[in-house]
Design a protein around this motif. Sequence first.
Motif, PDB file in Angstrom:
ATOM      1  N   ILE A   1      -2.630  16.601  -1.646  1.00 32.70           N
ATOM      2  CA  ILE A   1      -2.428  15.243  -1.138  1.00 32.70           C
ATOM      3  C   ILE A   1      -3.690  14.748  -0.442  1.00 32.70           C
ATOM      4  CG2 ILE A   1      -1.149  13.915   0.620  1.00 32.70           C
ATOM      5  CD1 ILE A   1       1.305  15.634  -0.294  1.00 32.70           C
ATOM      6  N   TYR A   2      -4.252  15.588   0.385  1.00 29.84           N
ATOM      7  CA  TYR A   2      -5.404  15.182   1.188  1.00 29.84           C
ATOM      8  C   TYR A   2      -6.692  15.287   0.377  1.00 29.84           C
ATOM      9  CZ  TYR A   2      -8.510  14.989   5.284  1.00 29.84           C
ATOM     10  OH  TYR A   2      -9.473  14.651   6.192  1.00 29.84           O
ATOM     11  N   LYS A   3      -7.377  14.176   0.233  1.00 30.24           N
ATOM     12  CA  LYS A   3      -8.655  14.140  -0.491  1.00 30.24           C
ATOM     13  C   LYS A   3      -9.721  13.591   0.466  1.00 30.24           C
ATOM     14  CE  LYS A   3      -6.843  15.159  -4.515  1.00 30.24           C
ATOM     15  NZ  LYS A   3      -7.210  16.114  -5.486  1.00 30.24           N
TER      16      LYS A   3
ATOM     17  N   SER B   1      -0.558   7.021   5.351  1.00 27.95           N
ATOM     18  CA  SER B   1      -0.307   7.100   3.913  1.00 27.95           C
ATOM     19  C   SER B   1      -0.092   8.562   3.502  1.00 27.95           C
ATOM     20  CB  SER B   1      -1.493   6.472   3.172  1.00 27.95           C
ATOM     21  OG  SER B   1      -1.663   7.017   1.901  1.00 27.95           O
ATOM     22  N   ARG B   2      -0.911   9.441   4.086  1.00 27.46           N
ATOM     23  CA  ARG B   2      -0.756  10.873   3.795  1.00 27.46           C
ATOM     24  C   ARG B   2       0.564  11.400   4.334  1.00 27.46           C
ATOM     25  NH1 ARG B   2      -4.791  13.113   6.922  1.00 27.46           N
ATOM     26  NH2 ARG B   2      -6.334  11.486   6.775  1.00 27.46           N
TER      27      ARG B   2
ATOM     28  N   VAL C   1       1.155   7.539  -5.935  1.00 26.36           N
ATOM     29  CA  VAL C   1       0.156   8.626  -5.901  1.00 26.36           C
ATOM     30  C   VAL C   1       0.875   9.961  -5.670  1.00 26.36           C
ATOM     31  CG1 VAL C   1      -1.789   9.592  -4.609  1.00 26.36           C
ATOM     32  CG2 VAL C   1      -1.772   7.177  -5.156  1.00 26.36           C
TER      33      VAL C   1
ATOM     34  N   GLN D   1       3.178  10.538   2.037  1.00 28.08           N
ATOM     35  CA  GLN D   1       3.104  11.341   0.811  1.00 28.08           C
ATOM     36  C   GLN D   1       3.640  12.762   1.005  1.00 28.08           C
ATOM     37  OE1 GLN D   1      -0.480  11.242  -1.628  1.00 28.08           O
ATOM     38  NE2 GLN D   1      -1.187   9.456  -0.487  1.00 28.08           N
TER      39      GLN D   1
ATOM     40  N   MET E   1      -4.937   5.508   6.290  1.00 24.47           N
ATOM     41  CA  MET E   1      -4.918   6.621   5.333  1.00 24.47           C
ATOM     42  C   MET E   1      -4.125   7.811   5.899  1.00 24.47           C
ATOM     43  SD  MET E   1      -8.538   6.276   3.327  1.00 24.47           S
ATOM     44  CE  MET E   1      -9.672   6.469   4.663  1.00 24.47           C
TER      45      MET E   1
ATOM     46  N   ILE F   1     -14.060   5.744   0.690  1.00 22.70           N
ATOM     47  CA  ILE F   1     -13.379   4.472   0.998  1.00 22.70           C
ATOM     48  C   ILE F   1     -13.945   3.889   2.296  1.00 22.70           C
ATOM     49  CG2 ILE F   1     -11.155   3.454   1.687  1.00 22.70           C
ATOM     50  CD1 ILE F   1      -9.775   5.426  -0.224  1.00 22.70           C
TER      51      ILE F   1
ATOM     52  N   ARG G   1     -12.547  11.390  -1.033  1.00 23.50           N
ATOM     53  CA  ARG G   1     -12.138  10.022  -1.407  1.00 23.50           C
ATOM     54  C   ARG G   1     -11.989   9.158  -0.153  1.00 23.50           C
ATOM     55  NH1 ARG G   1     -10.774   5.718  -4.169  1.00 23.50           N
ATOM     56  NH2 ARG G   1      -8.716   4.800  -3.893  1.00 23.50           N
ATOM     57  N   GLU G   2     -11.449   9.724   0.898  1.00 22.63           N
ATOM     58  CA  GLU G   2     -11.290   8.951   2.139  1.00 22.63           C
ATOM     59  C   GLU G   2     -12.651   8.556   2.706  1.00 22.63           C
ATOM     60  OE1 GLU G   2      -8.401  10.267   4.955  1.00 22.63           O
ATOM     61  OE2 GLU G   2      -6.874  10.583   3.419  1.00 22.63           O
TER      62      GLU G   2
ATOM     63  N   ARG H   1       0.825  -1.207   0.000  1.00 24.55           N
ATOM     64  CA  ARG H   1       0.000   0.000   0.000  1.00 24.55           C
ATOM     65  C   ARG H   1       0.866   1.266   0.000  1.00 24.55           C
ATOM     66  NH1 ARG H   1      -3.602   3.633   1.819  1.00 24.55           N
ATOM     67  NH2 ARG H   1      -5.812   3.227   1.509  1.00 24.55           N
TER      68      ARG H   1
ATOM     69  N   LYS I   1       0.796  13.249  -8.013  1.00 23.86           N
ATOM     70  CA  LYS I   1       0.289  14.518  -7.477  1.00 23.86           C
ATOM     71  C   LYS I   1       1.364  15.606  -7.503  1.00 23.86           C
ATOM     72  CE  LYS I   1      -3.333  12.643  -4.464  1.00 23.86           C
ATOM     73  NZ  LYS I   1      -3.688  12.310  -3.091  1.00 23.86           N
TER      74      LYS I   1
HETATM   75  C1  LIG Z   1      -3.822   7.781  -1.790  1.00 17.92           C
HETATM   76  C2  LIG Z   1      -4.382   8.970  -1.937  1.00 17.92           C
HETATM   77  O1  LIG Z   1      -4.057  10.093  -1.108  1.00 17.92           O
HETATM   78  C3  LIG Z   1      -4.624  10.300   0.158  1.00 17.92           C
HETATM   79  C4  LIG Z   1      -4.607   9.028   0.905  1.00 17.92           C
HETATM   80  C5  LIG Z   1      -5.582   8.104   0.713  1.00 17.92           C
HETATM   81  C6  LIG Z   1      -5.375   6.658   1.075  1.00 17.92           C
HETATM   82  O2  LIG Z   1      -4.367   6.353   1.698  1.00 17.92           O
HETATM   83  O3  LIG Z   1      -6.204   5.832   0.676  1.00 17.92           O
HETATM   84  C7  LIG Z   1      -6.792   8.532   0.139  1.00 17.92           C
HETATM   85  C8  LIG Z   1      -7.022   9.823  -0.232  1.00 17.92           C
HETATM   86  C9  LIG Z   1      -6.021  10.879  -0.009  1.00 17.92           C
HETATM   87  O4  LIG Z   1      -6.400  11.613   1.121  1.00 17.92           O
HETATM   88  C10 LIG Z   1      -5.347   9.224  -3.004  1.00 17.92           C
HETATM   89  O5  LIG Z   1      -5.588  10.390  -3.352  1.00 17.92           O
HETATM   90  O6  LIG Z   1      -5.881   8.242  -3.551  1.00 17.92           O
END
Ligand SMILES: C=C(O[C@@H]1C=C(C(=O)O)C=C[C@H]1O)C(=O)O
Length: 284
Positions: free
Chosen positions: A42-44, A78-79, A31, A82, A75, A51, A47-48, A24, A35
């Motif tokens: 970065i922060y969406k 992950s951010r 990603v 990023q 997440m 999910i 989308r979060e 992951r 970006k």
């Molecule tokens: C991975 C991303 O970046 C960020 C991290 C995400 C994740 O870890 O799933 C989802 C959305 C974003 O906040 C994405 O944009 O898909």
Amino acid sequence: MTLEEVRKQIDVVDKQIKVLFKERMILADQVARVKAESEDAIYKPDREEAIITKLTGDVDDSIKKEYTALIKRIMEVSRKYQYGRTLELRNCLDVSFVTEEPKVKKLAMLKHELYICQGYSRDLVNTVSDYEQVMELIRKDEADAGMGIFEDISYGVSDSLHEALTMNDFYIYRCDEVLDEGHRKKVVTFGKQLVVLPEHNRLKIVFVCKNKSGSLASVLSMISDYGVNLTEIHSVPFRGGEWNYRFYVELNGNLLQKEIQALVFQLINETETFKILGSYFCEQ
Ligand SMILES: C=C(O[C@@H]1C=C(C(=O)O)C=C[C@H]1O)C(=O)O
């Protein structure tokens, strides 16, 4: 099953999670690259949210909250990853600072605080009655820096100095502890520019986060994820406007460090408003 046997199975599951986590993070890196190229955020949050809704829909209520917390956490890290990668890929941290302390010939202070004046001849201090006036003198180049009591161990923090620094974009670059008749006070020196020296070990910040459950907690866990120690925190309600709070935080770190830069980058992007209030050395 014995405890020993269950633990063996947990070890197997943890190994599987580790493999998937690494996969992951490789994807998170990809990603970040895309970006960085498109200069996308970065922060969406949408989308979060999507999910979380999709994944938690069919999870049993008895573990739904726990699973939701886990997905959110994944997440978040992950951010974090990023933000660090993005700063390596492109120099996009929008914070300007100088690396030399200003020479102070003339200092401005509150008249009733003149007694705590550190290292300067009192004859050369321009005294006024509030911090707005102190900052006005510096803005007009009638003083090079201001000095004031920021914290007092017996009376707490100075709201007026915090507020004046926040509203006027002034920055602390020195912090001295002064002992005054048994009262320990933190006396700060501030000016128009953010000064960052290699020996600085504190970063003072102020932020406002969304008025919803978990937003302060997520900022605090973010700070902890960077391995950064938080040395002070307090909140002050906004004067005027809607009822919300500013959080003042002092961190242990230096803006020249990559990890602190990434943390600041993440805070700029994930809080409602964010400002650095100073960088200085503090012995405590
Ligand atoms: C991975 C991303 O970046 C960020 C991290 C995400 C994740 O870890 O799933 C989802 C959305 C974003 O906040 C994405 O944009 O898909």
